[in-house]
Design a protein around this motif. Structure first.
Motif, PDB file in Angstrom:
ATOM      1  N   GLY A 149      36.183 -19.958 -74.767  1.00  8.91           N
ATOM      2  CA  GLY A 149      36.850 -18.659 -74.832  1.00  8.91           C
ATOM      3  C   GLY A 149      36.942 -18.105 -76.221  1.00  8.91           C
ATOM      4  N   SER A 150      36.163 -18.616 -77.141  1.00  6.86           N
ATOM      5  CA  SER A 150      36.236 -18.135 -78.534  1.00  6.86           C
ATOM      6  C   SER A 150      35.537 -16.801 -78.722  1.00  6.86           C
ATOM      7  CB  SER A 150      35.609 -19.176 -79.471  1.00  6.86           C
ATOM      8  OG  SER A 150      36.279 -20.401 -79.368  1.00  6.86           O
ATOM      9  N   ILE A 151      34.487 -16.522 -77.904  1.00  2.86           N
ATOM     10  CA  ILE A 151      33.755 -15.256 -78.047  1.00  2.86           C
ATOM     11  C   ILE A 151      33.673 -14.595 -76.679  1.00  2.86           C
ATOM     12  CG2 ILE A 151      32.410 -16.002 -80.054  1.00  2.86           C
ATOM     13  CD1 ILE A 151      30.121 -16.585 -78.145  1.00  2.86           C
ATOM     14  N   SER A 152      33.291 -13.359 -76.710  1.00  5.98           N
ATOM     15  CA  SER A 152      33.224 -12.589 -75.466  1.00  5.98           C
ATOM     16  C   SER A 152      31.914 -12.836 -74.747  1.00  5.98           C
ATOM     17  CB  SER A 152      33.382 -11.087 -75.774  1.00  5.98           C
ATOM     18  OG  SER A 152      32.281 -10.666 -76.567  1.00  5.98           O
ATOM     19  N   ARG A 153      31.889 -12.432 -73.490  1.00  9.44           N
ATOM     20  CA  ARG A 153      30.676 -12.575 -72.683  1.00  9.44           C
ATOM     21  C   ARG A 153      29.587 -11.615 -73.167  1.00  9.44           C
ATOM     22  NH1 ARG A 153      29.905 -17.023 -70.464  1.00  9.44           N
ATOM     23  NH2 ARG A 153      28.381 -15.968 -69.132  1.00  9.44           N
ATOM     24  N   GLU A 154      29.986 -10.503 -73.734  1.00  8.48           N
ATOM     25  CA  GLU A 154      29.007  -9.550 -74.241  1.00  8.48           C
ATOM     26  C   GLU A 154      28.192 -10.163 -75.390  1.00  8.48           C
ATOM     27  OE1 GLU A 154      32.071  -8.964 -73.650  1.00  8.48           O
ATOM     28  OE2 GLU A 154      32.057  -7.452 -72.043  1.00  8.48           O
ATOM     29  N   ALA A 155      28.873 -10.934 -76.266  1.00  2.08           N
ATOM     30  CA  ALA A 155      28.177 -11.558 -77.388  1.00  2.08           C
ATOM     31  C   ALA A 155      27.192 -12.601 -76.884  1.00  2.08           C
ATOM     32  CB  ALA A 155      29.190 -12.192 -78.338  1.00  2.08           C
ATOM     33  N   VAL A 156      27.602 -13.347 -75.854  1.00  6.61           N
ATOM     34  CA  VAL A 156      26.690 -14.348 -75.280  1.00  6.61           C
ATOM     35  C   VAL A 156      25.467 -13.679 -74.672  1.00  6.61           C
ATOM     36  CG1 VAL A 156      26.461 -16.124 -73.525  1.00  6.61           C
ATOM     37  CG2 VAL A 156      28.554 -15.980 -74.884  1.00  6.61           C
ATOM     38  N   GLU A 157      25.683 -12.577 -73.966  1.00  2.00           N
ATOM     39  CA  GLU A 157      24.556 -11.863 -73.339  1.00  2.00           C
ATOM     40  C   GLU A 157      23.601 -11.297 -74.386  1.00  2.00           C
ATOM     41  OE1 GLU A 157      22.182 -10.827 -70.347  1.00  2.00           O
ATOM     42  OE2 GLU A 157      24.050 -11.972 -70.136  1.00  2.00           O
ATOM     43  N   ALA A 158      24.149 -10.889 -75.524  1.00  4.04           N
ATOM     44  CA  ALA A 158      23.293 -10.360 -76.595  1.00  4.04           C
ATOM     45  C   ALA A 158      22.392 -11.456 -77.143  1.00  4.04           C
ATOM     46  CB  ALA A 158      24.159  -9.770 -77.703  1.00  4.04           C
ATOM     47  N   ARG A 160      21.372 -14.090 -75.477  1.00  6.26           N
ATOM     48  CA  ARG A 160      20.363 -14.379 -74.447  1.00  6.26           C
ATOM     49  C   ARG A 160      19.206 -13.370 -74.524  1.00  6.26           C
ATOM     50  NH1 ARG A 160      24.375 -15.504 -69.274  1.00  6.26           N
ATOM     51  NH2 ARG A 160      25.095 -17.595 -69.925  1.00  6.26           N
ATOM     52  N   GLN A 161      19.540 -12.130 -74.776  1.00  6.34           N
ATOM     53  CA  GLN A 161      18.515 -11.096 -74.889  1.00  6.34           C
ATOM     54  C   GLN A 161      17.635 -11.342 -76.103  1.00  6.34           C
ATOM     55  OE1 GLN A 161      17.797  -8.827 -72.755  1.00  6.34           O
ATOM     56  NE2 GLN A 161      16.221  -7.765 -73.973  1.00  6.34           N
ATOM     57  N   GLU A 162      18.251 -11.771 -77.205  1.00  6.40           N
ATOM     58  CA  GLU A 162      17.444 -12.095 -78.386  1.00  6.40           C
ATOM     59  C   GLU A 162      16.478 -13.242 -78.100  1.00  6.40           C
ATOM     60  OE1 GLU A 162      20.101 -12.907 -81.550  1.00  6.40           O
ATOM     61  OE2 GLU A 162      20.829 -10.834 -81.740  1.00  6.40           O
ATOM     62  N   LEU A 163      16.926 -14.232 -77.310  1.00  8.81           N
ATOM     63  CA  LEU A 163      16.044 -15.354 -76.969  1.00  8.81           C
ATOM     64  C   LEU A 163      14.865 -14.884 -76.125  1.00  8.81           C
ATOM     65  CD1 LEU A 163      15.399 -18.349 -76.994  1.00  8.81           C
ATOM     66  CD2 LEU A 163      16.932 -18.638 -75.026  1.00  8.81           C
ATOM     67  N   ARG A 164      15.143 -14.003 -75.144  1.00 10.38           N
ATOM     68  CA  ARG A 164      14.037 -13.499 -74.310  1.00 10.38           C
ATOM     69  C   ARG A 164      13.032 -12.725 -75.155  1.00 10.38           C
ATOM     70  NH1 ARG A 164      18.334 -12.888 -70.470  1.00 10.38           N
ATOM     71  NH2 ARG A 164      18.741 -10.748 -71.173  1.00 10.38           N
ATOM     72  N   ILE A 165      13.528 -11.951 -76.121  1.00 10.62           N
ATOM     73  CA  ILE A 165      12.612 -11.205 -77.013  1.00 10.62           C
ATOM     74  C   ILE A 165      11.781 -12.170 -77.860  1.00 10.62           C
ATOM     75  CG2 ILE A 165      12.539  -9.633 -78.978  1.00 10.62           C
ATOM     76  CD1 ILE A 165      14.997  -8.243 -77.802  1.00 10.62           C
ATOM     77  N   ALA A 166      12.391 -13.259 -78.335  1.00 14.66           N
ATOM     78  CA  ALA A 166      11.675 -14.239 -79.147  1.00 14.66           C
ATOM     79  C   ALA A 166      10.595 -14.947 -78.330  1.00 14.66           C
ATOM     80  CB  ALA A 166      12.664 -15.250 -79.730  1.00 14.66           C
ATOM     81  N   VAL A 167      10.924 -15.268 -77.047  1.00 15.13           N
ATOM     82  CA  VAL A 167       9.928 -15.903 -76.171  1.00 15.13           C
ATOM     83  C   VAL A 167       8.734 -14.984 -75.956  1.00 15.13           C
ATOM     84  CG1 VAL A 167       9.511 -16.730 -73.831  1.00 15.13           C
ATOM     85  CG2 VAL A 167      11.595 -17.401 -75.029  1.00 15.13           C
ATOM     86  N   ALA A 168       9.012 -13.692 -75.684  1.00 11.84           N
ATOM     87  CA  ALA A 168       7.921 -12.726 -75.485  1.00 11.84           C
ATOM     88  C   ALA A 168       7.079 -12.574 -76.746  1.00 11.84           C
ATOM     89  CB  ALA A 168       8.488 -11.384 -75.050  1.00 11.84           C
ATOM     90  N   GLY A 169       7.733 -12.560 -77.902  1.00 15.85           N
ATOM     91  CA  GLY A 169       6.984 -12.449 -79.156  1.00 15.85           C
ATOM     92  C   GLY A 169       6.098 -13.644 -79.398  1.00 15.85           C
ATOM     93  N   LEU A 170       6.630 -14.857 -79.046  1.00 15.49           N
ATOM     94  CA  LEU A 170       5.812 -16.059 -79.217  1.00 15.49           C
ATOM     95  C   LEU A 170       4.600 -16.043 -78.292  1.00 15.49           C
ATOM     96  CD1 LEU A 170       5.361 -18.847 -80.436  1.00 15.49           C
ATOM     97  CD2 LEU A 170       6.913 -19.788 -78.700  1.00 15.49           C
TER      98      LEU A 170
END
Length: 397
Positions: A149-158, A160-170
């Motif tokens: 509960g230290s961070i919000s769900r919005e930060a976690v979702e952001a 996750r989106q960065e990871l998907r972008i990194a996978v696509a770039g790779l």
């Protein structure tokens, strides 16, 4: 009683006329058209023959190589001429490369550009891998923080989106790298093909041999497959001989042969029959055979030169033998004139093997001891009167 003077004169004239008629008749019977025909005879004997077969052939190369380009172009130059001996792999001439060297340089430049693109693609993979690993680590950390509960769900979702972008770039970087590798391989293949084409512009000798023909001169445009030079193996030359089919019985491979070239009539060369061709000449009724030399003549005889070949055939059994000159054809029947008690009789015969001395064996129609006409002054008939002589008058000289 005394005869009148006129009767005595008439009687004397009659005696003279009778004498003249007798002389004329004797001359007519001995030297005129009623005279006997002079003939020579031969006694039939049983003996074996050593038959031989005579034929005329031409000198040919057993192996011949024709050298020419595999693509259309202009002949730039030739380094050999007719009569030169060449070795396998030796450069004989060259075709004009036209713009081939420039195309090779262009492909090399493209290859270097493709290799640079490959290096860029490899660097992009490393960069994309680093971003992917960082995004994956941040995502895992934010997932743990979200659980406490230290961070919000919005930060976690952001994250996750960065990871998907990194996978696509790779994945994109990896695809670009594969395309760069294929482009480099394609450039290498194209360059190799051009180098191969460049090498094929050099006309090389396929075998060791002798140049016997130069059909094109430098500067001429040559079609693909057109012959420029012809090379033969000078160690493999034979005589292509033609033999009469009727006399070729017993001819086979391995029989000894005697070869006389037209340019070397005083020199007889030894050889042997290499093979009998399976196809005969139906028009000329001849059998074709290849005769090789035991020792190759030096200098090499010109191709196409005529040669007379005599082949020794296997010996025969003892049979009646007569001169071939005594054989005649009468009313379509082959036979000889037999001398029987001073008269003539035509005897049909069946002939066998013959030799080069003019003798022939008789398979049927004659027996040993028969008397046969060998030569005659004129054509004979069963009613012809003959006179046997040792030599014909016309031949006496």
């Amino acid at each position: 009683m005394n005869l009148p003077v006129m009767n005595k004169r008439s009687l004397g004239l009659a005696v003279v006329l009778i004498g003249l008629l007798a002389l004329f008749g004797n001359a007519a019977l001995r030297s005129g058209p009623l005279a006997p025909v002079e003939v020579t005879e031969v006694i039939v004997q049983n003996r074996a023959l050593s038959p031989a077969l005579f034929g005329v052939g031409t000198i040919e190369a057993r192996y011949s190589q024709r050298v020419g380009p595999i693509s259309t172009g202009r002949l730039l130059g030739l380094d050999v001429d007719v009569g030169d001996f060449v070795q396998a792999g030796q450069v004989l001439g060259r075709m004009d490369p036209v713009d081939l060297d420039e195309r090779i340089a262009s492909v090399r430049a493209s290859q270097r550009r493709m290799q640079a693109n490959q290096r860029v693609a490899t660097a992009l993979i490393e960069e994309s891998t680093a971003r992917h690993d960082y995004a994956q680590a941040q995502g895992q950390r934010y997932e743990l923080l979200s659980t406490s509960g230290s961070i919000s769900r919005e930060a976690v979702e952001a994250k996750r989106q960065e990871l998907r972008i990194a996978v696509a770039g790779l994945q994109s970087a990896q695809a670009n790298a594969e395309a760069a590798v294929q482009a480099v391989e394609e450039a290498q293949a194209g360059l190799a093909a051009l180098h191969q084409q460049r090498q094929q512009l050099e006309l090389r000798a396929p075998v060791d041999g002798l140049v016997v023909a130069r059909k094109v001169e430098p500067g001429t445009t040559i079609m693909a497959g057109q012959t420029i030079l012809e090379i033969i193996d000078s160690r493999q030359v034979w005589v292509n001989v033609r033999f009469d089919q009727r006399r070729a019985g017993g001819l086979r491979s391995g029989l000894p042969a005697r070869i006389e070239l037209r340019s070397r009539t005083a020199q007889a060369l030894s050889g042997q029959v290499l093979r009998i061709e399976p196809l005969a000449d139906a028009v000329t009724e001849e059998i074709l055979a290849k005769v090789i030399f035991d020792v190759m003549p030096q200098p090499l005889p010109p191709l196409g030169e005529l040669g007379e070949v005599t082949v020794g055939l296997p010996g025969t059994e003892a049979l009646p033998v007569i001169p071939s000159a005594s054989v005649q054809r009468r009313e379509g029947v082959l036979g000889v004139w037999l001398i029987v008690d001073g008269t003539l009789r035509y005897a049909p015969v069946t002939l066998g093997a013959s030799d080069l001395d003019g003798d022939v064996q008789v398979l049927a129609g004659l027996r040993q001891g028969d008397r046969v006409v060998r030569y005659s002054q004129q054509a004979l008939t069963p009613r012809s009167r003959i006179r046997i002589v040792e030599r014909l008058t016309a031949d006496a000289s």
